[in-house]
Design an enzyme around this catalytic site. Sequence first.
Site, PDB file in Angstrom:
ATOM      1  N   PHE A 110      -7.422  20.765 -25.086  1.00  0.00           N
ATOM      2  CA  PHE A 110      -7.772  19.345 -25.139  1.00  0.00           C
ATOM      3  C   PHE A 110      -9.016  19.175 -24.264  1.00  0.00           C
ATOM      4  CE2 PHE A 110      -7.833  14.913 -23.918  1.00  0.00           C
ATOM      5  CZ  PHE A 110      -7.951  14.374 -25.188  1.00  0.00           C
ATOM      6  N   THR A 111      -9.862  18.234 -24.652  1.00  0.00           N
ATOM      7  CA  THR A 111     -11.192  18.107 -24.037  1.00  0.00           C
ATOM      8  C   THR A 111     -11.148  18.038 -22.507  1.00  0.00           C
ATOM      9  OG1 THR A 111     -11.021  15.732 -24.451  1.00  0.00           O
ATOM     10  CG2 THR A 111     -12.238  17.048 -26.073  1.00  0.00           C
ATOM     11  N   ARG A 165     -13.292  14.425 -34.167  1.00  0.00           N
ATOM     12  CA  ARG A 165     -12.604  15.494 -33.454  1.00  0.00           C
ATOM     13  C   ARG A 165     -13.035  16.819 -34.086  1.00  0.00           C
ATOM     14  NH1 ARG A 165     -10.156  13.591 -28.574  1.00  0.00           N
ATOM     15  NH2 ARG A 165     -12.370  13.830 -28.366  1.00  0.00           N
ATOM     16  N   ASP A 220       1.785  19.520 -20.897  1.00  0.00           N
ATOM     17  CA  ASP A 220       1.020  18.297 -21.129  1.00  0.00           C
ATOM     18  C   ASP A 220       1.915  17.422 -22.009  1.00  0.00           C
ATOM     19  OD1 ASP A 220      -0.531  16.243 -22.080  1.00  0.00           O
ATOM     20  OD2 ASP A 220      -2.331  17.451 -22.351  1.00  0.00           O
ATOM     21  N   TYR A 252       0.838  -1.200   0.000  1.00  0.00           N
ATOM     22  CA  TYR A 252       0.000   0.000   0.000  1.00  0.00           C
ATOM     23  C   TYR A 252       0.873   1.250   0.000  1.00  0.00           C
ATOM     24  CZ  TYR A 252      -3.757   3.239   0.848  1.00  0.00           C
ATOM     25  OH  TYR A 252      -4.647   4.265   0.703  1.00  0.00           O
ATOM     26  N   PHE A 308     -18.940  13.930 -26.355  1.00  0.00           N
ATOM     27  CA  PHE A 308     -18.559  13.031 -27.456  1.00  0.00           C
ATOM     28  C   PHE A 308     -18.464  11.575 -27.021  1.00  0.00           C
ATOM     29  CE2 PHE A 308     -14.225  12.655 -25.900  1.00  0.00           C
ATOM     30  CZ  PHE A 308     -14.092  13.827 -25.161  1.00  0.00           C
ATOM     31  N   LYS A 339      -0.131   6.753 -23.705  1.00  0.00           N
ATOM     32  CA  LYS A 339       0.244   7.035 -25.098  1.00  0.00           C
ATOM     33  C   LYS A 339       1.723   6.718 -25.305  1.00  0.00           C
ATOM     34  CE  LYS A 339      -3.679   9.661 -24.716  1.00  0.00           C
ATOM     35  NZ  LYS A 339      -4.499   9.750 -23.492  1.00  0.00           N
TER      36      LYS A 339
HETATM   37  N1  F0G Z   1      -3.914  15.373 -22.770  1.00  0.00           N
HETATM   38  C1  F0G Z   1      -3.888  14.942 -24.031  1.00  0.00           C
HETATM   39  C2  F0G Z   1      -3.121  15.725 -25.049  1.00  0.00           C
HETATM   40  C3  F0G Z   1      -4.569  13.772 -24.404  1.00  0.00           C
HETATM   41  O1  F0G Z   1      -4.519  13.366 -25.675  1.00  0.00           O
HETATM   42  C4  F0G Z   1      -5.286  13.063 -23.409  1.00  0.00           C
HETATM   43  C5  F0G Z   1      -6.043  11.868 -23.760  1.00  0.00           C
HETATM   44  C6  F0G Z   1      -5.288  13.540 -22.097  1.00  0.00           C
HETATM   45  C7  F0G Z   1      -4.583  14.708 -21.813  1.00  0.00           C
HETATM   46  C8  F0G Z   1      -6.054  12.863 -21.004  1.00  0.00           C
HETATM   47  O2  F0G Z   1      -5.412  11.695 -20.642  1.00  0.00           O
HETATM   48  O3  F0G Z   1      -7.061   9.906 -21.243  1.00  0.00           O
HETATM   49  O4  F0G Z   1      -5.148   9.445 -19.708  1.00  0.00           O
HETATM   50  O5  F0G Z   1      -7.043  10.823 -18.960  1.00  0.00           O
HETATM   51  N2  F0G Z   1      -6.309  11.554 -24.940  1.00  0.00           N
HETATM   52  C9  F0G Z   1      -7.007  10.358 -25.383  1.00  0.00           C
HETATM   53  C10 F0G Z   1      -7.177  10.416 -26.873  1.00  0.00           C
HETATM   54  C11 F0G Z   1      -8.259  10.052 -24.659  1.00  0.00           C
HETATM   55  O6  F0G Z   1      -7.799   9.493 -27.417  1.00  0.00           O
HETATM   56  O7  F0G Z   1      -6.679  11.342 -27.511  1.00  0.00           O
HETATM   57  P1  F0G Z   1      -6.219  10.399 -20.113  1.00  0.00           P
END
Ligand code: F0G
Length: 487
Positions: A154-155, A412, A245, A102, A478, A288
């Site tokens: 980014f979303t 997108r 990021d 833990y 989305f 990624k």
């Molecule tokens: N920042 C970027 C540039 C991303 O592409 C993503 C995720 C995140 C932050 C968030 O990270 O998913 O680990 O919580 N991108 C994925 C995509 C979902 O399909 O582009 P996460």
Amino acid sequence: MPQCSTVVSVHSIAMSYHSPFSLTTEGESMEKRSWAEPYKIKMVELIKMTTKPERQAAIVEAGYNTFLLKSEDVYIDLLTDSGVGAMSDRQWAGMMMGDEAYAGSRNFYHLQQTIQSYYSYKFTVPTHQGRGAENILSQLLISEGDYVPGNMYFTTTRLHQELAGGTFVDVIIDEAYDPSSKHPFKGNVDFDKLDRLVDEVGASRIPYICIATCVNMAGGQPISLSNLNALRVWCDKHDIVIVHDMTRVAENAYFIQQREEGCDSKTVRQIVKEICELTDVATMSSKKDAMVNIGGFLAMNDAKLYERACELVVVYEGLHTYGGMAGRDMEALAIGIGESVQDDHMQSRVGQVEYLWRQLDSAGVPLVRPCGGHAVFLDAQAILPHIPQEQFPAQALAASLYLESGIRAMERGAVSAGRDKSGANHLPELELVRLTIPRRVYTQAHMDVTAESVIRVMNCADQVKGLRFTYEPRVLRFFQARFEECT
Ligand code: F0G
């Protein structure tokens, strides 16, 4: 949905599985050299092809949203490059070395030391994935009424900034919004836009600028080292922190090596470290670049900020020595980071994306150019000019591609962009479909099939219909939205 069966063979398209960069050895003339993946396959996962009636039923059932398809109904899955890479035998061996304590897991210390050595950040707070890190960081640094500039949104990143009371301000260069611009570094920051923001709101209302390497929503486009160096100077002048990021930092470093003057003799590993050293804090989705199925982290150099992040991580993720991760996952991540910055890995990774990009480009498919690092982005508005943006051409194109071929892509565009604070739809300048290439998963033949399928859909584009919502979630719509065809 198209019923057209026109076949345009990609074999008629001139193509070569070559590195775009000619290699020379002493005494030889410039000559293209083929390259191959720097790995061989030890285990395979079987996939199946479905019939068109089966796919028709599946896409209607999924409300024309590729996120809602069952994975077993998908033939080639290009939805995302997130958490879907193939781990190496070394990473799998690392999984067996998990110390599932833990507190104080050996794997955490290995991860922290790997992050220090490859990325330079002193302190690491593991999180379950990237957005876990974004949540903690936004809560720590943003106050109600603050402004957070970034090189495109980014979303999940923007949503966490807004939930913390901030307003996102886009400061990316204008070329990023022009799919046909060949600018080699479309992820660059426009300093006039930054200066204007400081004039309007004052530097004290800007807690940090968030810089993404290989900007996802711009088409996987990189930021240059010189732009980042200039940003460091600008931020020091205004006493503003740089948040990185770093989800796709290795791909960005590869583009710097290939495209930026004076950088061709540096390794990807060196450039990655140089980028990180120019920034103060990092959020990472390690699903990624680092090729693990789950995980992320928040990293920083400031001891006080680390202390506060440790206080918050126990609320949302877990103890500060595991965050949301199992010990075995932290070990696989530490190993994956080392593999992700190898030059031959990067050449093959981006080379595969470029291979697909070139086939589509030769066939006249409208694409975001130049080719990005993790995906090929189709310009849905140019492919489907008869569908107004309010009827979501990119969503319709992704659904049509699935119906035609069983290939899953991601919208997108306007659906991903969501609504602004007043409730109006954001109508972004880029209305794209992303064909995202998982790392070390698919072969050249899969890329050929993908190119053929996209070309087939493009050839009967006039039969594709626009879509309207039948269900719209309030945030990050989305992921779970449902649609029907406009009549
Ligand atoms: N920042 C970027 C540039 C991303 O592409 C993503 C995720 C995140 C932050 C968030 O990270 O998913 O680990 O919580 N991108 C994925 C995509 C979902 O399909 O582009 P996460």
